[in-house]
Enzyme design. Structure first.
Site, short mmCIF file in Angstrom:
data_model
loop_
_atom_site.label_atom_id
_atom_site.label_comp_id
_atom_site.label_asym_id
_atom_site.label_seq_id
_atom_site.Cartn_x
_atom_site.Cartn_y
_atom_site.Cartn_z
N HIS A 138 0.87 -1.17 0.00
CA HIS A 138 0.00 0.00 0.00
C HIS A 138 0.91 1.22 0.00
O HIS A 138 1.62 1.46 0.98
CB HIS A 138 -0.88 0.03 1.25
CG HIS A 138 -1.87 -1.09 1.34
ND1 HIS A 138 -3.23 -0.88 1.28
CD2 HIS A 138 -1.70 -2.42 1.50
CE1 HIS A 138 -3.85 -2.04 1.40
NE2 HIS A 138 -2.94 -2.99 1.53
N LYS A 219 -5.73 -4.71 -9.33
CA LYS A 219 -6.03 -5.25 -8.01
C LYS A 219 -7.53 -5.21 -7.75
O LYS A 219 -8.16 -4.16 -7.82
CB LYS A 219 -5.31 -4.43 -6.93
CG LYS A 219 -5.73 -4.75 -5.50
CD LYS A 219 -5.35 -6.18 -5.10
CE LYS A 219 -5.96 -6.55 -3.74
NZ LYS A 219 -5.49 -5.72 -2.63
N HIS A 248 -8.21 -9.67 -3.39
CA HIS A 248 -8.60 -9.76 -1.97
C HIS A 248 -10.11 -9.97 -2.02
O HIS A 248 -10.86 -9.06 -2.34
CB HIS A 248 -8.20 -8.45 -1.27
CG HIS A 248 -8.78 -8.25 0.09
ND1 HIS A 248 -8.06 -7.68 1.11
CD2 HIS A 248 -10.01 -8.49 0.62
CE1 HIS A 248 -8.82 -7.58 2.19
NE2 HIS A 248 -10.01 -8.06 1.90
N HIS A 322 -9.33 -0.85 7.69
CA HIS A 322 -10.50 -0.93 6.82
C HIS A 322 -11.60 0.04 7.21
O HIS A 322 -12.77 -0.15 6.86
CB HIS A 322 -11.00 -2.37 6.74
CG HIS A 322 -10.04 -3.26 6.01
ND1 HIS A 322 -9.95 -3.28 4.64
CD2 HIS A 322 -9.07 -4.10 6.47
CE1 HIS A 322 -8.98 -4.11 4.28
NE2 HIS A 322 -8.44 -4.61 5.38
#
EC number: 3.5.1.5
Length: 570
Positions: A138, A219, A248, A322
């Protein structure tokens, strides 16, 4: 007359040779030198009264006549391909030759020429590895590059725009404007880097423009909606442009269960991030995907290895990363659904079996960018202590296990993301992105890091000292981290489509752009070197117990790990 010296004296002078054993840091992992490409009695070594002097080990030959730019002498190479000793010749920022260095006018069997224009790096007693490749970054802060480089990482692949909330949670850079700005910033960062564009869309147009703008992959992340439609569309775009897709998956199983995600793959190659699930993914059975031939399964380092503290630290990490609130019960339930000791324990064993192929960091988003290599070797050490030697290891050494684990952060991520033609191994023709380690500090603190054949960072003492070693001694940026040396010794990976559209000139960057290749149907789980096992996986939906080929996978958490507080006082 040849002279005989003791094995210990030889190792002290020229480094270990065939049959000698070396402990990796403070682990229980022992590697043994398998072969030696140097010649006894003809070893080259630099220093006063040593061999590499004019007319002795140094020839009169110029660079144009075949002399190397740099030679690393008597290095112990630890690579997926083997564990062996050799001299390494570097030319034009690449590994030109691996073999025996010296002066062909005075010495027999010389393949690597040392001339007046050759610099020497003393590899005696050092371990040389390929630079680490972190494929789950990230890009929250540029300071990550310093931490990564100083830990032995020479390539970072990921996405983001800085500390924006989308980046704090997801590993992608949305849209061509952001991608261009990020790539422009790389001109100031001593690191090979690649960018993921956002892959969450059900129609191809927006994804195609991101690939053309310089994304080397896409992604898919549940926080943007990881639906079967988005998965199918993203993989179709990737197939068209030959870029990798990282995923993910949907922890909450809102858009479908793991079977629906697998159906959306349609047998196409995909890199599965944090496949165990604590980092995110179908609860509780995303771990099952490691059995399929098109899935390249990876771990991120917060669950590596399973310790007594692993479960406790994850809940708060997850809430922050998150954008969840402890005041909302549904947010807490979401977080708790991802953290299961049974699957984390199984993850240790699946790595040791070679069923999980890659380790990455998940930097500042539940993972630690400077600990990817450390966590990999801590896992290997834990598994040796709990499971014993691997069937393929020979008595007295852990060479096979060492090769398996180093492949997880060097060659396998390079293959997965179409970069193996440039990086990922100590191999002739590849970039000289190399890390030298003192064996006592292996995996923890590098002795030197080379990018494109030039020293980018190394431990250095007081710059006002009379010698290089007065305290404070710590890792500092070297000349390869500055000016045009930086942009001429590191590269940015992009798509071939971006190359074809003249991206370098369009956005005005100095770094060389290199296209990724062979990321789709040409690779699969079979391509993951020493990590291509595909056991039949089962997960009990109530107890979360994990079985591989019918065998229960479980192990105890440890309360002490190597490569930890012994090396870090603060």
């Amino acid at each position: 007359m040849p002279a005989r010296i003791s094995r210990a004296t030889y190792a002290q002078m020229f480094g270990p040779t065939v049959g000698d054993k070396v402990r990796l840091a403070d682990t229980d992992l022992i590697i043994e030198v398998e072969r030696d490409l140097t010649t006894y009695g003809e070893e080259v070594k630099f220093g006063g009264g040593k061999v590499i002097r004019d007319g002795m080990g140094q020839s009169q030959l110029s660079r144009a006549e075949g002399a190397m730019d740099t030679v690393i002498t008597n290095a112990l190479i630890l690579d997926h391909s083997g564990i062996y000793k050799a001299d390494i010749g570097l030319l034009d920022g690449r590994i030109a030759l691996i073999g025996k260095a010296g002066n062909p006018d005075t010495q027999p069997g010389i393949s690597i020429i040392i001339g007046p224009g050759t610099e020497i790096i003393a590899g005696e007693g050092k371990i040389v590895t390929a630079g680490g490749i972190d494929t789950h970054v990230h890009f929250i802060s540029p300071q990550q590059v310093d931490e990564a480089l100083n830990a032995g990482i020479t390539c970072m692949v990921g996405g983001g725009t800085g500390p924006a909330h989308g980046t704090l949670a997801t590993t992608c850079t949305p849209g061509p404007w952001h991608i261009a700005r990020l790539i422009q910033s790389f001109d100031g960062l001593p690191m090979n880097i690649g960018v993921f564009g956002k892959g969450n869309a059900s129609l191809p147009g927006a994804l195609e423009e991101m690939v053309r703008a310089g994304a080397c992959g896409l992604k898919l992340h549940e926080d943007w909606g990881c639906t079967p439609a988005a998965i199918d569309n993203c993989l179709s775009v990737a197939d068209h442009f030959d870029v990798q897709v990282a995923i993910h998956t949907d922890t909450l199983n809102e858009g479908g269960f793991v079977e629906d995600t697998l159906n959306a793959f349609k047998g196409r190659t995909i890199h599965s991030f944090h496949t165990e699930g604590a980092g995110g993914g179908h609860a509780p059975d995303i771990i099952r995907v490691c059995q399929y031939p098109n899935v390249l399964p990876a771990s991120t380092n917060p669950t590596r290895p399973y310790t007594v503290n692993t479960i406790a630290e994850h809940l708060d990490m997850l809430m922050v990363c998150h954008h969840l609130s402890p005041a909302i019960p549904e947010d807490i339930a979401f977080a708790e659904s991802r953290i299961r000791k049974e699957t984390i324990a199984a993850e240790d064993i699946l790595h040791d079996m070679g069923a999980f192929s890659i380790i990455s960091s998940d930097s500042q988003a539940m993972g630690r960018v400077g600990e990817m290599i450390i966590r990999c070797w801590q896992t290997a050490d834990k598994m040796k202590k709990q499971r014993g030697s691997l069937p393929d290891d020979r008595p007295g050494n852990d060479n096979y296990r060492a090769r398996r684990y180093i492949a997880k952060y060097t060659i396998n991520p390079a293959i997965a993301h179409g970069m193996a033609h440039e990086i990922g191994s100590v191999e002739v023709g590849k970039r000289a992105d190399l890390v030298l380690w003192n064996s006592a500090f292996f995996g923890v603190k590098p002795d030197m890091v080379l990018l494109g054949g030039w020293i980018a960072t190394a431990p250095m003492g007081d710059a006002n000292g009379s010698i290089p070693t007065p305290q404070p001694m710590h890792t500092r940026p070297m000349f390869g981290s500055f000016g045009k040396a930086l942009t001429n010794t590191s590269i940015t990976f992009v798509s071939q489509a971006a190359m074809d559209e003249g991206l370098r000139e369009k956005i005005g960057v100095d770094k060389q752009l290199v296209a990724v290749v062979n990321t789709r149907g040409g690779i699969g789980k079979h391509s993951m070197i020493l990590n291509n096992a595909m056991p039949q996986m089962e997960v009990d939906p109530e107890t979360y117990e994990v079985r591989a080929d019918g065998e229960l996978l479980t192990c105890e958490p440890v309360d002490v790990v190597p490569m930890a507080q012994r090396y870090f006082l603060f």
